[in-house]
Design a protein around this motif. Structure first.
Motif, PDB file in Angstrom:
ATOM      1  N   LEU A 536       0.850  -1.191   0.000  1.00 22.72           N
ATOM      2  CA  LEU A 536       0.000   0.000   0.000  1.00 22.72           C
ATOM      3  C   LEU A 536       0.883   1.238   0.000  1.00 22.72           C
ATOM      4  N   ALA A 537       0.520   2.214  -0.816  1.00 26.43           N
ATOM      5  CA  ALA A 537       1.327   3.430  -0.902  1.00 26.43           C
ATOM      6  C   ALA A 537       1.213   4.271   0.362  1.00 26.43           C
ATOM      7  N   GLU A 538       0.098   4.143   1.074  1.00 23.58           N
ATOM      8  CA  GLU A 538      -0.079   4.911   2.303  1.00 23.58           C
ATOM      9  C   GLU A 538      -0.923   4.105   3.281  1.00 23.58           C
ATOM     10  N   ALA A 539      -0.754   4.415   4.564  1.00 28.35           N
ATOM     11  CA  ALA A 539      -1.555   3.737   5.584  1.00 28.35           C
ATOM     12  C   ALA A 539      -3.040   4.007   5.322  1.00 28.35           C
ATOM     13  N   THR A 540      -3.858   2.969   5.433  1.00 25.36           N
ATOM     14  CA  THR A 540      -5.273   3.089   5.085  1.00 25.36           C
ATOM     15  C   THR A 540      -6.123   2.417   6.154  1.00 25.36           C
ATOM     16  N   ARG A 541      -7.102   3.142   6.644  1.00 30.06           N
ATOM     17  CA  ARG A 541      -8.032   2.628   7.649  1.00 30.06           C
ATOM     18  C   ARG A 541      -9.188   1.942   6.927  1.00 30.06           C
ATOM     19  N   VAL A 542      -9.450   0.665   7.259  1.00 26.32           N
ATOM     20  CA  VAL A 542     -10.492  -0.099   6.571  1.00 26.32           C
ATOM     21  C   VAL A 542     -11.438  -0.729   7.590  1.00 26.32           C
ATOM     22  N   ASP A 543     -12.690  -0.947   7.157  1.00 28.30           N
ATOM     23  CA  ASP A 543     -13.672  -1.571   8.051  1.00 28.30           C
ATOM     24  C   ASP A 543     -14.352  -2.795   7.435  1.00 28.30           C
ATOM     25  N   ARG A 544     -14.001  -3.148   6.185  1.00 35.42           N
ATOM     26  CA  ARG A 544     -14.526  -4.359   5.573  1.00 35.42           C
ATOM     27  C   ARG A 544     -13.455  -4.980   4.681  1.00 35.42           C
TER      28      ARG A 544
END
Length: 678
Positions: A536-544
């Motif tokens: 991933l190019a940047e930190a990403t917050r995911v919920d599914r």
């Protein structure tokens, strides 16, 4: 005063002054030759604690001494410069190895000529390290070597010491009633250097004003074995005069930086021989409480530890025993404790002054690094002093030439105790921290210095903030107490063209890998965890998290994410970043809905899935035809290069994802995975 830093200097003693609130300034002491080890320390006789003084106080009123009637003492820092721990003794800063035995024997008859001589209690050999005066002797305990690592023995003499070798004056030394064990041995370091600069220029005696004060120091810690061996090999020579000849254990480099009301402490330890390191960068005595008052402390991401609940304002005066903060005490066990906020309250419970301190996510302070080396304790608080000890590493074995480095911060807070909203800079990086106990519908943190900066979550975070800092600041709300977060504020840059098809809105889905796919049946993978490198190019917050089943199977498919260990090029095997749970092996897109959103890290991580529950028909999933460009370590044989190779595998995973053992590389293509942004 403004945010300028005023420095008063007289030789080795400094007082640092900056704004606290509209009517008061805070003054902090520093000592370039803090006894007994003559290291940099945060104490001197003219300013015995961090002290609040009226902003109207003149230079003559606060330097060289702050009279008790003028100032309010708020924080004792006399033991806050940080030593290291070798696994068996603290050493460095103002500490020495605690394996000395002092014998108070009037007219003992020994002289410098006897230094380095060996004595026995009938069981162990002790070395005479110093003759302080005609009535005192200092002996060093023996050492042992286990697996190539030397450590001092904690057992003091159990009988009078009789001469073995090396002494000129050989009379037996009694111990009954005159022996003090566990005495620290000084000097404990050598080759000490120190420099003081204000905005890059040397600081003269007198008063100076600028923006950033730095004190840098470096010193060598000799090995305990080296001290004993050197003393024995140089009979009659005071050890203090030949410390540079001893075998070095490590070099310590410290940087103290005061700017805009914040003290930053950076510490680097470089091993010169193999040893075990416990290291915390900084430590913090509790605030000085008003008469009849107490100290209350909040810690983000922490629930109950010891006897107290740290998700509210825990009264540390009631802490009955030393308390360790391990992964089991954390709400998110993959985010070690990184900060605390503490307030001194009066007898009525009204906050008077506060402090926030902790570890910044820089270098070895990054969560993915700390989690590997602080499983025993990421932080601890002593019951006697109520003192906070954050830990960068605990029980890590360093080989010669390997360094560990971390950065910590502290800032004093004026009342009221509404929220901790601070921007901390180490001179290179800017970090935003918000900590708030209690709910709030709409709050706004002012941060004009960060206008248009991009906010990237880097610590324990359960708050949502905008992608960038606006002219109005940083809005947030706390629906459930407590709320907290840490973000790196990245400089505003010319935006690059978005990746084709990329979306950024909350609630939108994205694919980790695009391109051609096929249906793949995962035969022979029952309870076999398959791991695939993803980027991933940047930190990403995911919920599914979603996968597509293309053929009916029995049982379930469990999936999740493991971190990446750059030291090995393999997954972090201690624990996953997230376990997404199970999805049915039924045709169609199967979606895991996360009860708590997870932040997928920037860079590499390892997506993992495993067939579980019923061993009858293997599931079929939509899989990518192509793999990633990651390097896979094949082991000691080239045989594994034949055929397709997509990632690593681990066997025997029949339940929730946890610690794993890598068994080798596998030939099964990665399922196509989609996530939803939270």
């Amino acid at each position: 005063m403004t945010n300028a830093t005023t420095v008063y200097r007289g030789g080795n003693l400094l007082s640092i002054r900056f704004r606290f609130d509209d009517t008061r300034d805070v003054m902090m002491p520093a000592n370039l030759a803090y006894p007994p080890a003559t290291m940099v320390g945060l104490w001197h006789g003219g300013l015995q604690q961090a002290t609040l003084v009226p902003s109207t106080a003149t230079d003559a009123q606060v330097w060289p001494v702050v009279p008790p009637a003028l100032g309010t003492r708020i924080h004792d820092m006399s033991d806050d410069n940080c030593p290291i721990n070798t696994g068996w003794s603290y050493v460095g800063a103002n500490h020495g190895y605690d394996t000395g035995c002092r014998i108070a024997l009037v007219d003992h008859g020994k002289t410098t000529a006897d230094v380095g001589s060996q004595w026995t209690d009938g069981t162990r050999i002790y070395t005479l390290l110093a003759v302080p005066d005609a009535n005192k002797l200092l002996f060093g305990n023996p050492y042992t070597v286990v697996n190539g690592i030397a450590q001092g023995v904690k057992n003091p003499p159990s009988a009078p010491l009789t001469h073995v070798s090396g002494a000129t004056h050989t009379a037996t030394v009694p111990i009954a009633g005159i022996l003090t064990p566990a005495v620290q041995i000084f000097p404990s370091t050598h080759s000490h250097t120190v420099a003081v600069e204000l905005d890059g220029k040397p600081v003269p005696d007198g008063r100076s004003t600028g923006q950033a004060l730095t004190i840098s120091e470096s010193y060598v810690i000799p090995s305990y074995q080296g001290m004993i061996d050197t003393a024995r090999a140089n009979i009659g020579t005071p050890l203090a005069t030949i410390m540079a000849q001893t075998a070095p254990l490590c070099r310590v480099t410290n940087l103290y930086r005061w700017s805009e009301g914040t003290l930053i402490v950076s510490q680097r330890v470089t091993a010169q021989q193999t040893f075990t390191l416990n290291m915390g960068v900084t430590q913090c005595f509790p605030l000085t409480a008003p008469a009849g008052g107490t100290r209350r402390q909040f810690m983000p991401n922490v629930g109950v530890a010891g006897t107290l609940d740290w998700s509210g304002w825990a009264d540390i005066n009631t802490l009955p025993a030393l308390t360790d903060f391990t992964p089991a005490t954390l709400k998110d066990p993959l985010m070690p404790v990184s900060s605390m906020t503490q307030w001194a309250v009066d007898a009525q419970g009204t906050p008077q002054w506060g402090i926030t301190m902790g570890m910044l996510p820089i270098g070895d302070g990054l969560a993915q690094n700390r989690i590997k080396y602080t499983t025993a304790k990421g932080w601890f608080i002593s019951s006697s002093f109520k003192k906070n000890y954050p830990q960068l590493v605990w029980g890590r074995t360093l080989e010669a030439g390997v360094s560990v480095a971390g950065t910590a911060y502290r800032r004093y807070l004026p009342p009221p105790r509404t929220a901790t909203e601070v921007v901390v800079s180490d001179g290179t990086h800017d970090f935003v921290m918000i900590e708030r106990v209690g709910t709030v519908v709409s709050a706004q943190m002012r941060a004009p210095q960060l206008l248009n900066r991009k906010l990237v979550a880097v610590g324990s975070t359960n708050l949502q903030v905008p992608a960038r800092v606006t002219a109005d600041g940083i809005p947030y709300h706390v629906p459930v107490s407590p709320g907290y977060g840490m973000w790196r504020a990245e400089p505003d840059m010319v935006p690059a063209e978005a990746l084709p098809g990329a979306t950024r809105g909350v609630g939108t889905y994205f694919l980790l890998m695009s391109g051609p796919t096929r249906s793949n049946t995962y035969t022979g993978t029952y309870q076999r965890l398959l791991l695939y490198p993803m980027y991933l190019a940047e930190a990403t917050r995911v919920d599914r998290a979603c996968v597509e089943m293309t053929g009916i199977g029995t049982g379930v498919v469990r999936h999740g994410v493991y971190g990446h260990d750059p030291a090995t090029g393999r997954p972090v095997t201690a624990r996953p970043i997230a376990d997404f749970g199970t999805v049915a092996a039924a045709v169609g897109v199967q979606e895991s809905i996360l009860a708590v959103p997870v932040v997928l890290p920037a860079g590499w991580h390892w997506y993992a899935h495993v067939w579980q529950a019923v061993l009858t028909t293997p599931p079929s999933l939509r899989a990518s035809v192509t793999g990633s460009g990651a390097t896979l370590n094949l082991g000691t044989s080239s045989a594994a290069m034949t055929g397709d190779r997509f990632g690593y595998h681990a066997g025997g995973v029949g339940g929730a994802l946890g610690a794993i053992t890598i068994a080798g590389v596998h030939q099964l293509p990665p399922p196509r995975v989609a996530y939803r942004r939270a």
